[in-house]
Scaffold this motif. Structure first.
Motif, short mmCIF file in Angstrom:
data_model
loop_
_atom_site.label_atom_id
_atom_site.label_comp_id
_atom_site.label_asym_id
_atom_site.label_seq_id
_atom_site.Cartn_x
_atom_site.Cartn_y
_atom_site.Cartn_z
N MET A 1 0.86 -1.30 0.01
CA MET A 1 0.07 -0.05 0.05
C MET A 1 0.95 1.27 -0.10
SD MET A 1 -2.64 -1.15 -0.16
CE MET A 1 -4.37 -0.61 0.47
N PHE A 2 0.43 2.21 -0.58
CA PHE A 2 1.23 3.32 -0.68
C PHE A 2 0.23 4.83 -0.05
CE2 PHE A 2 2.58 0.41 -3.81
CZ PHE A 2 4.23 0.65 -3.68
N HIS A 3 0.85 5.41 0.45
CA HIS A 3 0.13 6.75 1.10
C HIS A 3 0.53 8.05 0.39
CE1 HIS A 3 -1.26 4.70 4.57
NE2 HIS A 3 -0.19 3.96 4.84
N VAL A 4 -0.26 9.08 -0.02
CA VAL A 4 0.16 10.18 -0.25
C VAL A 4 -0.28 11.25 0.98
CG1 VAL A 4 -0.50 12.22 -1.73
CG2 VAL A 4 -0.51 10.02 -2.84
N TYR A 5 0.51 11.84 1.47
CA TYR A 5 0.30 12.62 2.71
C TYR A 5 0.70 14.07 2.66
CZ TYR A 5 5.30 11.70 3.15
OH TYR A 5 6.70 11.88 2.83
N ILE A 6 0.17 14.84 3.67
CA ILE A 6 0.47 16.22 3.69
C ILE A 6 0.84 16.39 4.90
CG2 ILE A 6 -0.43 18.49 3.40
CD1 ILE A 6 -2.50 17.46 1.40
N GLY A 18 3.98 14.46 0.05
CA GLY A 18 4.83 13.49 -0.35
C GLY A 18 4.01 12.27 -0.72
N TYR A 19 4.76 11.04 -0.90
CA TYR A 19 4.08 9.64 -0.95
C TYR A 19 5.22 8.76 -0.30
CZ TYR A 19 6.69 7.66 -4.62
OH TYR A 19 7.89 7.10 -5.62
N THR A 20 4.71 7.72 0.45
CA THR A 20 5.63 6.72 0.87
C THR A 20 4.77 4.96 0.81
OG1 THR A 20 6.89 6.13 2.65
CG2 THR A 20 4.58 7.10 2.96
N SER A 21 5.73 4.32 0.72
CA SER A 21 5.06 2.95 1.09
C SER A 21 5.29 2.60 2.39
CB SER A 21 5.68 1.81 -0.14
OG SER A 21 7.02 1.82 0.53
N MET A 22 6.07 3.46 3.25
CA MET A 22 6.05 3.00 4.72
C MET A 22 4.83 3.40 5.61
SD MET A 22 9.57 5.45 5.52
CE MET A 22 11.09 4.50 5.68
N VAL A 23 4.78 3.03 7.09
CA VAL A 23 3.98 3.35 8.04
C VAL A 23 4.06 5.05 8.03
CG1 VAL A 23 3.06 3.08 10.32
CG2 VAL A 23 4.03 0.99 8.85
N LEU A 24 2.87 5.69 8.08
CA LEU A 24 3.21 7.19 7.98
C LEU A 24 3.73 7.42 9.22
CD1 LEU A 24 -0.35 8.36 6.66
CD2 LEU A 24 1.88 8.63 5.74
N GLU A 25 3.41 6.81 10.40
CA GLU A 25 4.10 7.47 11.46
C GLU A 25 5.83 7.28 11.48
OE1 GLU A 25 1.62 5.49 11.52
OE2 GLU A 25 0.11 7.02 12.42
N GLU A 26 6.26 6.20 10.82
CA GLU A 26 7.81 6.02 10.52
C GLU A 26 8.38 7.23 9.60
OE1 GLU A 26 11.53 4.82 10.35
OE2 GLU A 26 10.18 4.53 11.88
N ARG A 27 7.37 7.24 8.72
CA ARG A 27 7.70 8.26 7.44
C ARG A 27 7.92 9.75 8.33
NH1 ARG A 27 10.99 10.31 4.94
NH2 ARG A 27 10.72 11.26 2.86
N PHE A 53 -3.45 4.35 -1.47
CA PHE A 53 -3.40 3.67 -2.78
C PHE A 53 -3.02 2.47 -2.91
CE2 PHE A 53 -3.63 8.20 -3.25
CZ PHE A 53 -4.41 8.42 -4.05
N ASP A 54 -3.55 1.34 -3.72
CA ASP A 54 -2.82 0.20 -3.65
C ASP A 54 -1.79 -0.08 -4.79
OD1 ASP A 54 -4.95 0.30 -5.56
OD2 ASP A 54 -5.71 -1.68 -5.15
N GLN A 55 -1.67 0.96 -5.75
CA GLN A 55 -0.62 0.91 -6.52
C GLN A 55 0.27 2.29 -6.66
OE1 GLN A 55 -1.93 0.12 -10.59
NE2 GLN A 55 -3.38 -1.38 -10.31
N LYS A 56 1.50 2.08 -6.51
CA LYS A 56 2.43 3.20 -6.63
C LYS A 56 2.13 4.24 -7.82
CE LYS A 56 7.39 3.98 -6.48
NZ LYS A 56 8.85 3.25 -6.49
N SER A 57 1.89 3.74 -8.83
CA SER A 57 1.63 4.77 -9.88
C SER A 57 0.43 5.78 -9.44
CB SER A 57 1.52 4.24 -11.30
OG SER A 57 0.24 3.26 -11.15
N PHE A 58 -0.60 5.24 -9.02
CA PHE A 58 -1.69 6.16 -8.61
C PHE A 58 -1.23 7.00 -7.54
CE2 PHE A 58 -4.80 2.31 -9.64
CZ PHE A 58 -4.69 2.83 -11.10
N ALA A 59 -0.37 6.42 -6.49
CA ALA A 59 0.16 7.53 -5.50
C ALA A 59 0.76 8.72 -6.04
CB ALA A 59 0.82 6.70 -4.46
N ILE A 60 1.81 8.22 -7.07
CA ILE A 60 2.50 9.46 -7.54
C ILE A 60 1.80 10.21 -8.34
CG2 ILE A 60 4.47 9.51 -9.34
CD1 ILE A 60 5.75 6.90 -8.41
N SER A 61 0.93 9.62 -9.06
CA SER A 61 0.12 10.55 -9.79
C SER A 61 -0.68 11.65 -9.13
CB SER A 61 -0.94 9.96 -10.88
OG SER A 61 -0.44 9.18 -11.92
N ARG A 62 -1.36 11.06 -8.12
CA ARG A 62 -2.18 11.93 -7.01
C ARG A 62 -1.03 13.09 -6.27
NH1 ARG A 62 -6.43 14.92 -5.86
NH2 ARG A 62 -7.02 14.59 -3.69
#
Length: 81
Positions: A1-6, A18-27, A53-62
């Motif tokens: 899973m991938f997170h887009v975060y602010i 930003g975006y990450t595949s990490m747990v948000l708290e760790e990022r 997001f379940d796909q990296k490409s979607f997270a990067i696009s967002r």
């Protein structure tokens, strides 16, 4: 899973997207640690918004979509929805 975060820094009155595949708290912990880069300027970053997001490409696009806004008002509207 991938997170887009602010992140928001009250002392800088700035947002970071930003975006990450990490747990948000760790990022967030890594943003707050000693490093070089935009988020190194402040130590009060907090996660104020995230999308999953379940796909990296979607997270990067967002992430790119949000960054292209270049509008603090639009980011605040997204966060407060």
């Amino acid at each position: 899973m991938f997170h887009v975060y602010i992140l928001f820094s009250r002392s800088q009155d700035k947002y970071y997207v930003g975006y990450t595949s990490m747990v948000l708290e760790e990022r967030l912990r890594r943003h707050l640690s000693t490093h070089k880069g935009f988020t190194a300027r402040a130590k009060d970053w907090a996660i104020v918004y995230s999308e999953l997001f379940d796909q990296k490409s979607f997270a990067i696009s967002r992430e790119q979509e949000i960054k292209k806004w270049k509008s603090k008002t639009k980011i605040v509207e997204l966060i407060t929805k």
